[in-house]
Design a protein around this motif. Sequence first.
Motif, mmCIF file in Angstrom:
data_model
loop_
_atom_site.group_PDB
_atom_site.id
_atom_site.type_symbol
_atom_site.label_atom_id
_atom_site.label_comp_id
_atom_site.label_asym_id
_atom_site.label_seq_id
_atom_site.Cartn_x
_atom_site.Cartn_y
_atom_site.Cartn_z
ATOM 1 N N PRO A 126 0.798 -1.227 0.000
ATOM 2 C CA PRO A 126 0.000 0.000 0.000
ATOM 3 C C PRO A 126 0.831 1.278 0.000
ATOM 4 N N PHE A 127 2.129 1.153 0.307
ATOM 5 C CA PHE A 127 3.016 2.320 0.303
ATOM 6 C C PHE A 127 4.287 1.987 -0.456
ATOM 7 N N TRP A 128 4.856 2.981 -1.133
ATOM 8 C CA TRP A 128 6.211 2.898 -1.643
ATOM 9 C C TRP A 128 7.031 3.901 -0.871
ATOM 10 N N LYS A 129 7.897 3.387 0.022
ATOM 11 C CA LYS A 129 8.594 4.228 1.000
ATOM 12 C C LYS A 129 7.524 4.942 1.819
ATOM 13 N N GLU A 130 7.380 6.258 1.716
ATOM 14 C CA GLU A 130 6.355 6.954 2.501
ATOM 15 C C GLU A 130 5.196 7.442 1.646
ATOM 16 N N THR A 131 5.179 7.071 0.387
ATOM 17 C CA THR A 131 4.134 7.524 -0.522
ATOM 18 C C THR A 131 3.030 6.480 -0.628
ATOM 19 N N ALA A 132 1.801 6.885 -0.329
ATOM 20 C CA ALA A 132 0.672 5.966 -0.418
ATOM 21 C C ALA A 132 0.346 5.654 -1.875
ATOM 22 N N ARG A 133 0.013 4.410 -2.128
ATOM 23 C CA ARG A 133 -0.425 4.003 -3.458
ATOM 24 C C ARG A 133 -1.952 4.001 -3.464
ATOM 25 N N PRO A 134 -2.575 4.779 -4.328
ATOM 26 C CA PRO A 134 -4.023 4.964 -4.256
ATOM 27 C C PRO A 134 -4.848 3.828 -4.854
ATOM 28 N N TRP A 135 -4.222 2.996 -5.686
ATOM 29 C CA TRP A 135 -4.999 2.000 -6.419
ATOM 30 C C TRP A 135 -5.413 0.850 -5.515
ATOM 31 N N HIS A 136 -6.627 0.376 -5.719
ATOM 32 C CA HIS A 136 -7.069 -0.837 -5.034
ATOM 33 C C HIS A 136 -6.665 -2.071 -5.826
ATOM 34 N N ALA A 137 -6.688 -1.944 -7.118
ATOM 35 C CA ALA A 137 -6.316 -3.027 -8.022
ATOM 36 C C ALA A 137 -5.705 -2.425 -9.274
ATOM 37 N N SER A 138 -4.969 -3.243 -9.997
ATOM 38 C CA SER A 138 -4.338 -2.775 -11.222
ATOM 39 C C SER A 138 -4.231 -3.934 -12.204
ATOM 40 N N VAL A 139 -4.132 -3.582 -13.458
ATOM 41 C CA VAL A 139 -3.903 -4.578 -14.508
ATOM 42 C C VAL A 139 -2.579 -4.251 -15.181
ATOM 43 N N LEU A 140 -1.695 -5.241 -15.210
ATOM 44 C CA LEU A 140 -0.421 -5.088 -15.905
ATOM 45 C C LEU A 140 -0.501 -5.838 -17.230
ATOM 46 N N TRP A 141 -0.005 -5.200 -18.264
ATOM 47 C CA TRP A 141 -0.042 -5.825 -19.579
ATOM 48 C C TRP A 141 1.014 -5.209 -20.471
ATOM 49 N N ASP A 142 1.311 -5.916 -21.559
ATOM 50 C CA ASP A 142 2.336 -5.479 -22.498
ATOM 51 C C ASP A 142 1.650 -4.987 -23.766
ATOM 52 N N GLY A 143 1.812 -5.693 -24.865
ATOM 53 C CA GLY A 143 1.251 -5.211 -26.126
ATOM 54 C C GLY A 143 -0.079 -5.816 -26.514
ATOM 55 N N ASP A 144 -0.515 -6.866 -25.821
ATOM 56 C CA ASP A 144 -1.763 -7.552 -26.155
ATOM 57 C C ASP A 144 -2.888 -6.974 -25.295
ATOM 58 N N PRO A 145 -3.818 -6.216 -25.888
ATOM 59 C CA PRO A 145 -4.853 -5.538 -25.101
ATOM 60 C C PRO A 145 -6.123 -6.349 -24.910
ATOM 61 N N ARG A 146 -6.195 -7.539 -25.494
ATOM 62 C CA ARG A 146 -7.477 -8.239 -25.596
ATOM 63 C C ARG A 146 -8.132 -8.520 -24.248
ATOM 64 N N ALA A 147 -7.368 -8.978 -23.284
ATOM 65 C CA ALA A 147 -7.930 -9.229 -21.956
ATOM 66 C C ALA A 147 -7.789 -8.005 -21.052
ATOM 67 N N ALA A 148 -6.708 -7.258 -21.215
ATOM 68 C CA ALA A 148 -6.412 -6.148 -20.308
ATOM 69 C C ALA A 148 -7.471 -5.049 -20.359
ATOM 70 N N ARG A 149 -7.862 -4.646 -21.553
ATOM 71 C CA ARG A 149 -8.792 -3.514 -21.657
ATOM 72 C C ARG A 149 -10.171 -3.821 -21.087
ATOM 73 N N PRO A 150 -10.805 -4.958 -21.419
ATOM 74 C CA PRO A 150 -12.090 -5.247 -20.772
ATOM 75 C C PRO A 150 -11.957 -5.489 -19.276
ATOM 76 N N LEU A 151 -10.840 -6.014 -18.842
ATOM 77 C CA LEU A 151 -10.616 -6.221 -17.416
ATOM 78 C C LEU A 151 -10.500 -4.882 -16.688
ATOM 79 N N LEU A 152 -9.772 -3.951 -17.268
ATOM 80 C CA LEU A 152 -9.672 -2.609 -16.690
ATOM 81 C C LEU A 152 -11.050 -1.957 -16.593
ATOM 82 N N ALA A 153 -11.851 -2.084 -17.645
ATOM 83 C CA ALA A 153 -13.180 -1.477 -17.657
ATOM 84 C C ALA A 153 -14.080 -2.106 -16.599
ATOM 85 N N ALA A 154 -14.013 -3.432 -16.461
ATOM 86 C CA ALA A 154 -14.863 -4.117 -15.490
ATOM 87 C C ALA A 154 -14.481 -3.751 -14.062
ATOM 88 N N LEU A 155 -13.188 -3.653 -13.786
ATOM 89 C CA LEU A 155 -12.750 -3.266 -12.445
ATOM 90 C C LEU A 155 -13.129 -1.819 -12.137
#
Length: 259
Positions: free
Chosen positions: A150-179
């Motif tokens: 939840p923190f990087w050093k003393e900086t709070a990370r605001p995200w509850h969840a995240s999607v990591l992806w490279d060049g293939d958007p097929r699963a990442a984009r609908p997953l981002l939208a659903a979250l």
Amino acid sequence: MPKINAYARIAGKYDTGLVLLADHAMADVPGDYGALGLQHSVFARHVAYDIGVEALTRALAARLSAPAVLSTFSRLLIDPNRGEDDPTLIMRISDGAIIPGNHPLAPEEREKRLALFHRPYHEAVERAIGEAEAACGRPPLVISLHSFTPFWKETARPWHASVLWDGDPRAARPLLAALAAIEGVIVGDNEPYDGALKGDTMNRHCMSKGIAHALIEIRQDLIADDAGVALWADRLAPILADLAQDETLHARRHFPSRA
């Protein structure tokens, strides 16, 4: 070399078209490594494994009847989410302190860890994906589960969840939208890490082979107890079930990588 179980497999219905992975599920180190010379308390921290991910992966596998592969060793021993030539494959320093069991490291010991832990895990991942493809007659959707602090050093990370992806958007984009559609949830897109990493699990087993995939990161304080795991399993299960029904995610397509 003695045989060591470097992974755990959860049996599921391979024809669901979905395979779950957990690269950093556990913090175990075989006893003969002596905790790598570290305090045992280190292995309860995120530097050793992804807090909450084992429980979340098991909960999702149960809800979705999906097969899963989980690593059973600490990434401080060797990181299964790194390529064999990655300089961070075996970390020598953690939080600024030398890891005695990793530095200095003889070439023979590096090869031993690859043979006992890293390669068997990836062989299990490859088998699970292959078995799912054989059962479905088409490539499965592959989802990798991780958690971040939840923190990087003393900086709070605001995200509850995240999607990591490279060049293939097929699963990442609908997953981002659903979250993002979940009330009150702040979603990161390639935060707090970039999903383009040469030789990592997604790159090796999916990106390079044209298999649709995504890596989901959940903030670890949100899945650190049973209630949090249940909540996020309830949130993610219907999203992943819907994605697995999308025919466009079950064809091999190759996209340029940023790695």
